[in-house]
Every structure is written in structure tokens, then in C-alpha cells.
Design an enzyme around this catalytic site. Structure first.
Site, mmCIF file in Angstrom:
data_model
loop_
_atom_site.group_PDB
_atom_site.id
_atom_site.type_symbol
_atom_site.label_atom_id
_atom_site.label_comp_id
_atom_site.label_asym_id
_atom_site.label_seq_id
_atom_site.Cartn_x
_atom_site.Cartn_y
_atom_site.Cartn_z
ATOM 1 N N LYS A 1 0.840 -1.197 0.000
ATOM 2 C CA LYS A 1 0.000 0.000 0.000
ATOM 3 C C LYS A 1 0.874 1.246 0.000
ATOM 4 C CE LYS A 1 -1.879 2.643 3.111
ATOM 5 N NZ LYS A 1 -1.826 3.973 2.488
ATOM 6 N N GLU B 1 10.206 0.645 10.205
ATOM 7 C CA GLU B 1 11.210 1.698 9.993
ATOM 8 C C GLU B 1 10.516 2.995 10.342
ATOM 9 O OE1 GLU B 1 14.225 1.228 9.261
ATOM 10 O OE2 GLU B 1 14.370 -0.659 8.142
ATOM 11 N N CYS C 1 13.575 10.242 7.358
ATOM 12 C CA CYS C 1 13.545 9.766 8.741
ATOM 13 C C CYS C 1 14.933 9.812 9.371
ATOM 14 C CB CYS C 1 12.968 8.366 8.807
ATOM 15 S SG CYS C 1 13.655 7.261 7.585
ATOM 16 N N GLU D 1 10.454 14.974 16.023
ATOM 17 C CA GLU D 1 10.754 14.899 14.597
ATOM 18 C C GLU D 1 9.885 15.894 13.838
ATOM 19 O OE1 GLU D 1 9.672 11.273 12.486
ATOM 20 O OE2 GLU D 1 11.588 11.341 11.437
#
Lengths: 486, 310, 304
Positions: free
Chosen positions: A191, A265, A299, A396
Site C-alpha cells: 500500500k 522503519e 527519517c 521529529e
């Protein structure tokens, strides 16, 4: 007054747009299930837009549970009927074929990636797409050599892998997921992210072209609910997810009590540590690459900068000057360094952090480059004099925003670098070999770049410690999540 | 033959007094107190609680400390403190320490055998278990400086960089020792965790907790740094939640959880995304209970890049 | 112009240079796409920065005169062309060039100091320098003593450059590092600093007699040294890559590198030069191509 370089030169680069003549996008894309494009059960579609112009590019299927069921069924059938019976060497040859087809159509994929996601064509052409091909090429070769990767073990596939990927490296993440899964003999349901489905769907066309047995790769589009249905599906043997730590946590919870394997991840807040004895000009380049690559939608971005106090002024001045030469704008322009922020929502998030940073008392610095009128844009941004307790240091941001701190001793740098729930990546800059190895071994993260940053290679395992994820992708170690060992 | 074994053979506490009354053995036996092992010390549980461990025949063997959530917390603090020092020891050194543990265990075979018998194992099983536990420590001692070689890689990247991936310990590992095989199960779960440089907090078998505390005494005198291994006796039902939800624990290793228990552990582990490793081991004497892949279960792979140039 | 500090720099404050990082940066520079207006501007700018060079044992007065003519009349079919910055010759051709360029803005540059090796004594180097200046050289291109540099005798290298600078009087001094012999970027960086602190007006990569000559990578290292020196002293030192820059595309990449490293103030012949000979015609061909849309042949451009 500190001397600075004046970059507003009379000689400016004329627009150099990549041609889009050869790009064919359908008005609508269906799900790719069982080797064919099939409409969603609900008949519903959603738009995918170009974040640089806010214009609609196409519309894609909004998949629900029924579509997920269909895709998983198709993957299961393909696993039983074809893929588990396919000779490993032949599996490999399919992957080689896909790798080659991607190389042949590289330009097309690069342009669509930039159109749909907003990343500069310079990056999609020189980083994303070549790495996609390389990734398939690398794992193709593993298909018939798995016994050598796991000494003294018999290797078998898991079955059906459900794979959910993010919007920052759409096709590359698809390759990271599909290539090792297929090489190990699994079939997949993938997806793509809601905002960037197009290259995955073009990949579906390519997979058709490659004559891969129907159902070995299924690609269904949708939003969070589609992903959730995939995670919950009882006939999925493994979930591979790349995305935020928040969603990763939800998935881990969903999977509790099931026998499904998973790899995650997730997010990061990497420290990039510059020592006084570093190659400072290359370090500055590394800082730039670390935080402004892909608009900071990375990331493993080096979003926390630590500069040793004795060279802090020098490094900051050089960094500011280098930032001034960065060009923000049309992702399709070959000279664009920083493209469009991927979505309105993400831009809002970044802007809210920029506000938070100022309120927290950090000193804001942004470059003076012009921005286009339409679309989602963010100037390269620094926050000087940030501190560990600031939210812009802890959380983040996933944008081109760098929090800068100084340090005095190596011990202090290590302590601050590790003072985070994340552990995906880190950077160290020093000319002293012994120091480099000391620091790289002390940083608690899955990837450490010493005297470089944001380098990727299919042979190099990637993945996080702590809340940055579970498992590795890439390299020999990237095979483990897709096999049973006996 | 040790006292404890004699007692066990007779399987009756009444016989203790009988034995003591015999002319050749007039002195009063000193009974052992079984405590927790935290940070290299042997504290009682801070909660003051205990439970009566009984022989299969229902006779009380000992008052076992029933560790609390706070004991666990203290153990994690000790384990975290010990982690960096233990991980920083050379692989050779860790191998020697594991081997030393095997030596010490060998030297106290009799005691471990008799304790197992006391806790319900039959004698042959007990002998076999202790032998296997000793050999298991030797086995993992040998891996201390080898698993890194087997599971590392130098990655041939396309750019001009030297690139390598190698295992590093995860950190603090919570271990739920299996209910069966109070010694072998314990050793089999601890050894691969610590040989790789992790520190650990272990919840011992509820049925056979004595072996774990005697094992702790042995570690205390075999150069394992204080805090690298911490052992709690207590109730799984009570402590499982805390083992899996603590924010400073990096991984949970278990081997025989019921599916509901496993679900609980996996759900609480979400708090800090700790790794949950549920080993599926049917036979503690087989290779499935001793192999280097078990070391890798509590290792992270770190990839390091460095340019190659002048 | 601020006076150069007349002591060796403190190398503790000079950053080391990482070769792979430099190559990465250059990969980004060469990925720039310069089209249309910006290309024409760049081509013209490059022409104006040329040190049209002939440094051949077979050079004759006639050849030098032809070159000087070319310098003044690059391609008369095209209006609005600049002249080149300078003509660069051997010492015994200085007076010929001076005469041929009389009345133009084109400078005469002469190599000196026992070019290209520098293997002679200091007094002879100084004498040669004074001679070319007295014969009309506006600019002097000297070579550094690489042997002394490798031997770690930085004071000698520094003093020699300072002495030549003094001998130059009003003439501008370009200091050739001969980067192709220096082997590492760390050496290039150090030699750049020695030259600047000793008074160089320009630093220059190469004699053209040693391969590799100029590269984008080595030029970046030198530009960064120039920038850091400017940060520190406020004095602007010029840069001259020389040798191996034979086509327009490459020249434009140098300009991109210059623009993105030193910016506006350096984008002029006063602070940036190309040492080249065949480059001129390729620049001209590209300009004609840009104006007409038709690819050109060298047969239609004078080779001097």
C-alpha cells in the site's frame, strides 16, 4: 560585522525544466490485484495532487477491507500456485528483469516521482530511481543464494507480506519492500502512501510488462484505514511498515498476540556532530545534505546539529553562506535544490514547529531565496542556540529545519546525541580516525555516517535502534525479516 | 553428598530433625535464605513478601522472596548502570567470564543437582540438566568472540566509502525464564543475552526458583560485573506487565508464555517499542536451545560509513 | 586593498579537506543545468575572464602577435563581445605582446620564476620578475617551489612568494601551486594559504605542463581557501584555474562553482581567470550556436 558572501549575483540560472512530454498519466488508476487493474469494491476514488502547483494529477482507488481481502487472497493464491514453486534462480531472473525495465524507464519514473511528491528532479533522477533499480538488482542475486546468508539453516519464505510505505521516497520504499520479499519467495500486498501513489502504480504497469506471475505483487491504494485493514488481515504472515513512530506503535499493538512477523522503519531525530578537527567545508556540505535532502522529509535526517564550540562560529557562518546558494522552487527544474513540501498538512506541521521554536527562545535563521506563489514551500531554516529541552530538538519535524547546539567535550556530545527515544542514524565529523571509531561506536543508532551523511546503498543494512524501528532493510541483514529459518 | 540432597532424597522435612538427632550428626543445620540478586547484592524484596516453596509432596523447602514492581525497577537501574561497562569489555574477556561461570557451576554440581531434586526433578534428569547447563555456558563462552564475525558484513557500496555492519547489544534485556528446567532454562536464556554484551533482569522459574538464586551466588564470584545479571524470584502473573512496559528496558525474552500472556507482553512493549522475543523451544537439550541465532535475537545491527580518500 | 599579513598563517585554524566530500560537492555543481539567457551570459563572462595563453617552446613573435590580435577581435561577426582579460606568454615574448596590445584593455601576463619547474635560485627568479615587469607585463604568473613545500619548508615558500611579490611592484602576482604535483587537497589548501598570506593577488592551479592540471575539485578547494582568507582578512584574492579547460560546458561549470562558493563579488575578470587557449573558440562557437540555433564547426573560427 561578520564578513559574508553575497550570493545575489547578476548571473542567475534560467529556468531549466525537465521535459514532461513523454509522461503519460491516466485520469484514473485502479488497484493492481492478481496481475490486473481492478476498480475498488466501493467504486470510490481520491485525488492525488502535485504539491508544487496544487493541481490534480490523477485519481486513485480508495480501497477498503473488501479490496484488501481480494488482494491478500490473490497474494496467497500466487504464493501457493506459482511463487513457492518457482525455482529460486527463476525468481531472481524476474527481479533482474524488473531492475532492467526500471533502468530503461528511469526518466519517466523520476519525473512522475517529482510531480506527485514534490521532490527535486535532481534527486529523483540521481538518487531515488537509480537506487530503486540497484535495489532490485541486488536482491535479484540473492534469490538462489539464501542458504549462504544463513549458515547451518534451512531457509523458507514466510508467505504473504503486507507492506505499507511512506510518501517521502515512494518508489524507493516500494523497492526496499518488494525486492527482498520476492527474492526470499514471498508474495506481497503493497500500500503506497496516500499522497504519493503514482510511481507505485506505474511500477504495477512495469510488473505487468515484466510478466511476473499474477498476484505475486499486488498494489492497492488508500489512506490509513486501508493500511489498518491490511495489518489486521488474518492471512498476512508479515507486516513491513515505514512511517511515523506513532503509527508504528499502533501497528505493533495491532499485531500483539498474532503470529505475524513485523519490521518497522520509523522516525528519527539524528545528531550530526562536528568536531573542531573535521574537514569543515565538507562537514558543512554534510550538514546541508543531512537536513535539506528531500526537503528534510527523511527519517534519518541530521536534524540536530552539534558543533564543537571552538569552531561553532566558523561552521555557522559557512553553513549560512552555503544555505544562501540553495534554490527552492519548481521540483521539475533541474537546478532546484529544495522542492515542494509534500502536502498542505505537512507544511502546517513544519510551520507550527517553526513557531514553537521561536516561542521556545531559539534564534531563527532562514535564507532569503524567493518562493513560488502557489504550492507548499519552506525556506531552509536554522534554529541557533537551541537546547535539549526544546521541542524542536526532541521531536521529529520532518522538514528543512535544523536545530543547532554547541558542545565542548566528546563526552557531552555523545550524551546529548543519545538523549532521545530515537536511534535511527547519526553523523560524526572528525579527521582523527581513533576518535571517529570511538564516537561511531558510542552512538546508539542503526546507521552512522562518519565524515559523510545520507548515503544509501542496497548492500548497506538500514534500520533503527530504540523507537526508530525494528529490523533491518537492505543488505544481507535485510533478508532476515522475510524468511523462516529451521 | 550434600545435606540438601540427603534431605531431598528422603523428601521429608520431618527427617531433618530425625537426621539431626542422629549421633553422628548432632549439629544444627544452617538453613539457607533465598533472596533476590540486584546490582551484585542479595537484598530481600523491598516489599517484605515471600511465598512458601514446597516439594511436590507439599513440604515447605524455603521462604522465597516475592519480588515487587519496585524490586524490578531497582534491578533495571542496576542493569542500565552495568550495561555500558559490560558491553565495553572485550569479547575475549566476556568469553572468559562465561567460561568461568561454567567452571564455577561444575564445582558446585552437587548442590545444583540436589536443589533440582528438592524442587521436584528426578535425579537422572537433574544430573542431565546440570551437565547441559555447564556445557551450555562453555558453548556460549566460545561464541563470545565469533558471532560478530559470522553476522557482520563489509558492504560493497557503489560510492567511495568503507561500509560495514556489525552487531551491537540492545541494552537492558528483561528475561522471563521458562517454568521448566529451573537451571538449564535459566542459563539458556541468559547466556546468549549476556555473551552479546547486554545486561539483563531475569524473572526466574516460579516452580524452581532456588536454582536461579544459587546460580546468582555463583555469578557473584565469577567476575560477572555487578548489575550485568540481576535475578528476581516472584510471580509471573504479577510482574509480566512491568517487565514488558518499563521504558528503560530494550527487549523482553521469553520462551513459554501462554498466548494471552504473550499478547499482554507484546501490547505493553509498545510503550517504547521494545523488542519482544518469544523463543519457541520445545527441547532445552537440543540445538534449538543453543545456537548463535539466539545471540542475534538481542543484537542490533549498526551500519557505519566512512569515505575512502586521500 | 588591505595589506596582506606578512607571516605564515596558523595552520591549526585551517580545516583539513576530505577528498570524497569534495567530489560529492562537485557532482552537485556539474548537475546544474545552464540554459538560454543564463548560458549566453555565462559564455560571454567566460570569454572576458580568459587569459589567452601560449606557452610553447616553438612560440614565435608572429604567433604571439596573432594571439594578441585574436584577444582584441574575438569574432568580429558577433557584436557585443567582450575582449579577453589577458594574453599570457613566456618572458621573452612580453615586449612583443605589449606592443601588439597597445591601446587595448587586454593585459599582458608573463610567466616567470623559471616557469614551469621553478628550479633555479631566488635571485634569478627575482631578476626575471623585475625584467618582465619592466618590459610591460601587467601580471606575473610565478610557480612555487614544490620541492621546498614537500620538504615542509613553508617559510622558504612563503618568503619566496613575498619576495617575488615585492619584485612585481605594481604588477599583479598570480601564484601557481601546480596542484597536479601536490597530490592531496590538504597540500593544495596549505599552499593556497601560504600564497595568499605571502601576498598573492591570484592563486592559480597549474602551469599546464603537468597532468592533472585544473579540475573542478581542486578549484573548489582553492576557492574555499580564498573565502576563508576573506572571512579572516577582508582581502579578496583572485582564482585562476589553468590547463585542461577546453570546452564551454566545463567553463560554465567553473562559473557555477565560483558563483556558489564566492558569489557576486568574484564574478569578474578582476578576480577570476581561465588559463586556456582552445577554450576561446569553443566559447565562441557556443555563443553563435545560441544565437543562431545551429551547431557550429571549428573551421569557421580562427585558430590562433
Amino acid at each position: 560585522m561578520e564578513r559574508r558572501i553575497e550570493f545575489n549575483t547578476s548571473w542567475q540560472y534560467s529556468p531549466a525544466p525537465e521535459s514532461t512530454d513523454h509522461i503519460v498519466l491516466s485520469k484514473r488508476y485502479d488497484n493492481f490485484i492478481g496481475g490486473a487493474f481492478v476498480p475498488p469494491a466501493s467504486g470510490k476514488y481520491f485525488d492525488t495532487i502535485n504539491p508544487a502547483t496544487e493541481e490534480k494529477l490523477s485519481e486513485v482507488a480508495l480501497s477498503d477491507e473488501a479490496d484488501v481481502n481480494r488482494a491478500v487472497e490473490s497474494a496467497r493464491e500466487a504464493f501457493n500456485r506459482y511463487w513457492s514453486k518457482c525455482l529460486p534462480a527463476e525468481r531472481g531472473k524476474y527481479l533482474y528483469r524488473i531492475a532492467r525495465l526500471i533502468q530503461e524507464r528511469a526518466r519517466e519514473f523520476a519525473v512522475i516521482e517529482s510531480l506527485d511528491g514534490g521532490k527535486p528532479i535532481r534527486e529523483s533522477r540521481t538518487v531515488d530511481i537509480p537506487l530503486v533499480a540497484a535495489h532490485f538488482f541486488y536482491y535479484a542475486g540473492w534469490a538462489d543464494k539464501l542458504e549462504y546468508a544463513f549458515p547451518n539453516r534451512r531457509v523458507s519464505p514466510l508467505g504473504v507480506a503486507g507492506q505499507i510505505i511512506p510518501w517521502n521516497f515512494p518508489l524507493l520504499m516500494a523497492a526496499w519492500k518488494i525486492a527482498p520479499a520476492l527474492a526470499c519467495g514471498n508474495t506481497v500486498v503493497l500500500k503506497p502512501a496516500e499522497t504519493t501513489p503514482l510511481t507505485a502504480l506505474k511500477l504495477a504497469e512495469l510488473i505487468q510488462e515484466a510478466d511476473l506471475p499474477p498476484g505475486v505483487v499486488n498494489i492497492i491504494t488508500g489512506a490509513g484505514e486501508t493500511g489498518q485493514a491490511l495489518v489486521r488481515h488474518p492471512d498476512v504472515d508479515k507486516i513491513a511498515f515505514t512511517g511515523s513512530t506513532e503509527v508504528g506503535r499502533i501497528i505493533q499493538k495491532e499485531l500483539a498476540g498474532t503470529n505475524k512477523k513485523y519490521t518497522l522503519e520509523l522516525g528519527g531525530k539524528a545528531a550530526n556532530i562536528i568536531f573542531e578537527d573535521a574537514a569543515l567545508d565538507q562537514a558543512v556540505e554534510g550538514i546541508i545534505n543531512g537536513i535539506f535532502f528531500n526537503q528534510g522529509h527523511v527519517c534519518c535526517a541530521g536534524s540536530r546539529l552539534f558543533v564543537q564550540e571552538s569552531v561553532a562560529d566558523t561552521v555557522i557562518r559557512k553553513l549560512k553562506d552555503r544555505m544562501e546558494s540553495l534554490i527552492v522552487g519548481n521540483p521539475l527544474d533541474k537546478n532546484t535544490d529544495i522542492g515542494a513540501i509534500n502536502s498542505r498538512q505537512q507544511l502546517d506541521t513544519i510551520n507550527s514547529y517553526i513557531e514553537i521554536g521561536q516561542k521556545e527562545g531559539a534564534e531563527l535563521y532562514q535564507t532569503s531565496c524567493p518562493l513560488p506563489e502557489r504550492g507548499y514551500w519552506c525556506r531552509p531554516t536554522l534554529f541557533l542556540n537551541a537546547s535539549q529541552s526544546h521541542r524542536i530538538v526532541q521531536e521529529e519535524i520532518f522538514g528543512p529545519v535544523l536545530a543547532v547546539q554547541t558542545f565542548r567535550t566528546a563526552e557531552e556530545a555523545i550524551e546529548k546525541a543519545n538523549n532521545t527515544p530515537y536511534g535511527l542514524s547519526g553523523g560524526v565529523w572528525s579527521d582523527k580516525g581513533a576518535k571517529v571509531f570511538k564516537i561511531t561506536s558510542k552512538i546508539r543508532s542503526g546507521v552512522v555516517w562518519a565524515n559523510t551523511y545520507n548515503k544509501f546503498d542496497p548492500t548497506a543494512p538500514f534500520g533503527g535502534y530504540k523507537e526508530s524501528g525494528v529490523g533491518r532493510e537492505g543488505g544481507l541483514h535485510g533478508l532476515l525479516p522475510y524468511v523462516n529459518l529451521a | 553428598m550434600s545435606k540438601a540432597r540427603k534431605i531431598a532424597k528422603n523428601d521429608s522435612l520431618e527427617l531433618i530433625s530425625a537426621a539431626q538427632n542422629k549421633a553422628e550428626d548432632k549439629r544444627l543445620e544452617v538453613l539457607k535464605t533465598y533472596k533476590l540478586y540486584i546490582g551484585g547484592a542479595f537484598p530481600r524484596t523491598e516489599s517484605g513478601r515471600y511465598w512458601k516453596l514446597k516439594t511436590p509432596a507439599g513440604k515447605v523447602i524455603a521462604n522465597v522472596s516475592r519480588a515487587s514492581r519496585k524490586d524490578f525497577r531497582n534491578a533495571v537501574v542496576a542493569a542500565r548502570r552495568a550495561f555500558s561497562g559490560w558491553a565495553a569489555k572485550t569479547a575475549y574477556n566476556r568469553g572468559q567470564i562465561l567460561y568461568r561461570m561454567a567452571e564455577m557451576l561444575e564445582g558446585r554440581r552437587e548442590q545444583f543437582i540436589s536443589e533440582l531434586v528438592l524442587q521436584g526433578s528426578n535425579e537422572n534428569e537433574a544430573v542431565r540438566e546440570v551437565n547441559a547447563a555447564i556445557d551450555r555456558l562453555v558453548y556460549y563462552a566460545g561464541w563470545a568472540d565469533k558471532y560478530q564475525q559470522v553476522f557482520s558484513a563489509v558492504n560493497p557500496v557503489q560510492s567511495s566509502h568503507f561500509n560495514f555492519s556489525l552487531p551491537e547489544p540492545m541494552g537492558v534485556v528483561a528475561v522471563i525464564a521458562p517454568e521448566s528446567h529451573g537451571l538449564l532454562g535459566l542459563v539458556s536464556c541468559i547466556a546468549p543475552v549476556i555473551v552479546g554484551g547486554n545486561s539483563c533482569v531475569v524473572l526466574s522459574s516460579e516452580k524452581q526458583p532456588l536454582s536461579s538464586i544459587t546460580f546468582a551466588e555463583l555469578m557473584e564470584s565469577s567476575d560477572v560485573p555487578a548489575g550485568a545479571i540481576n535475578i528476581l524470584t516472584g510471580f509471573r502473573e504479577e510482574l509480566l506487565e512491568h517487565f514488558s512496559s518499563h521504558m528503560d528496558v530494550n527487549a523482553v525474552v521469553s520462551s513459554d508464555l501462554e498466548s494471552a500472556e504473550l499478547k499482554e507482553v507484546q501490547s505493553s512493549a509498545v510503550s517504547n517499542l521494545k523488542r519482544v522475543i518469544n523463543l519457541k523451544i520445545k527441547d532445552w537439550f537440543s540445538d534449538e536451545a543453543q545456537n548463535p541465532y539466539l545471540i542475534m535475537e538481542t543484537q542490533e545491527i549498526k551500519t557505519t560509513w566512512h569515505p575512502i580518500g586521500l | 586593498m588591505a595589506a596582506a599579513t606578512q607571516t605564515l598563517p596558523d595552520f591549526r585554524y585551517s580545516p583539513v579537506v576530505d577528498q570524497v566530500g569534495v567530489a560529492d560537492r562537485i557532482a552537485r555543481v556539474t548537475a546544474r543545468s545552464i540554459k538560454k539567457e543564463s548560458k549566453i551570459e555565462a559564455l560571454k563572462l567566460a570569454l572576458s575572464m580568459l587569459d589567452l595563453t601560449t606557452l610553447d617552446a616553438k612560440d614565435t613573435a608572429g604567433k604571439v602577435r596573432q594571439l594578441c590580435y585574436k584577444a582584441r577581435h574575438l569574432h568580429d561577426d558577433l557584436p557585443d563581445l567582450p575582449t579577453v582579460a589577458a594574453v599570457c606568454v613566456y618572458p621573452n615574448m612580453v615586449s612583443v605582446a605589449k606592443k601588439a596590445l597597445e591601446g587595448s584593455t587586454v593585459k599582458v601576463a608573463s610567466v616567470a620564476t623559471a616557469f614551469p619547474t621553478g628550479m633555479t635560485s631566488l635571485d634569478i627568479k627575482l631578476e626575471e620578475t623585475r625584467r618582465v615587469v619592466s618590459e610591460g607585463a601587467d601580471e606575473v604568473d610565478m610557480v612555487i617551489s614544490r620541492g621546498r613545500f614537500f620538504a615542509g619548508d613553508y617559510n622558504y615558500v612563503f618568503d619566496e612568494i613575498a619576495a617575488v611579490k615585492e619584485a612585481c611592484g605594481q604588477a599583479h602576482l598570480k601564484v601557481i601551486l601546480e596542484t597536479g604535483e601536490l597530490e592531496t587537497y590538504d597540500n593544495v589548501r596549505r599552499a593556497s594559504e601560504i600564497a595568499m598570506y605571502a601576498g598573492a593577488d591570484f592563486i592559480k592551479t597549474s602551469t599546464g605542463k603537468v597532468k592533472p592540471a585544473a579540475t573542478l575539485e581542486v578549484t573548489l578547494v582553492m576557492l574555499e581557501a580564498i573565502r576563508d582568507y576573506y572571512y579572516q582578512t577582508g582581502r579578496m584574492v583572485g582564482m585562476k584555474p589553468a590547463g585542461g579547460i577546453s570546452n564551454a560546458k566545463l567553463a560554465i561549470q567553473y562559473l557555477v562553482l565560483l558563483k556558489e562558493t564566492l558569489g557576486e563579488a568574484w564574478m569578474t575578470p578582476q578576480y577570476f581567470r581561465f588559463g586556456a587557449s582552445s577554450l576561446a573558440n569553443d566559447l565562441l562557437m557556443q555563443i553563435v550556436k545560441q544565437k543562431t540555433g545551429i551547431y557550429q564547426s571549428i573551421d569557421y573560427f580562427s585558430k590562433d
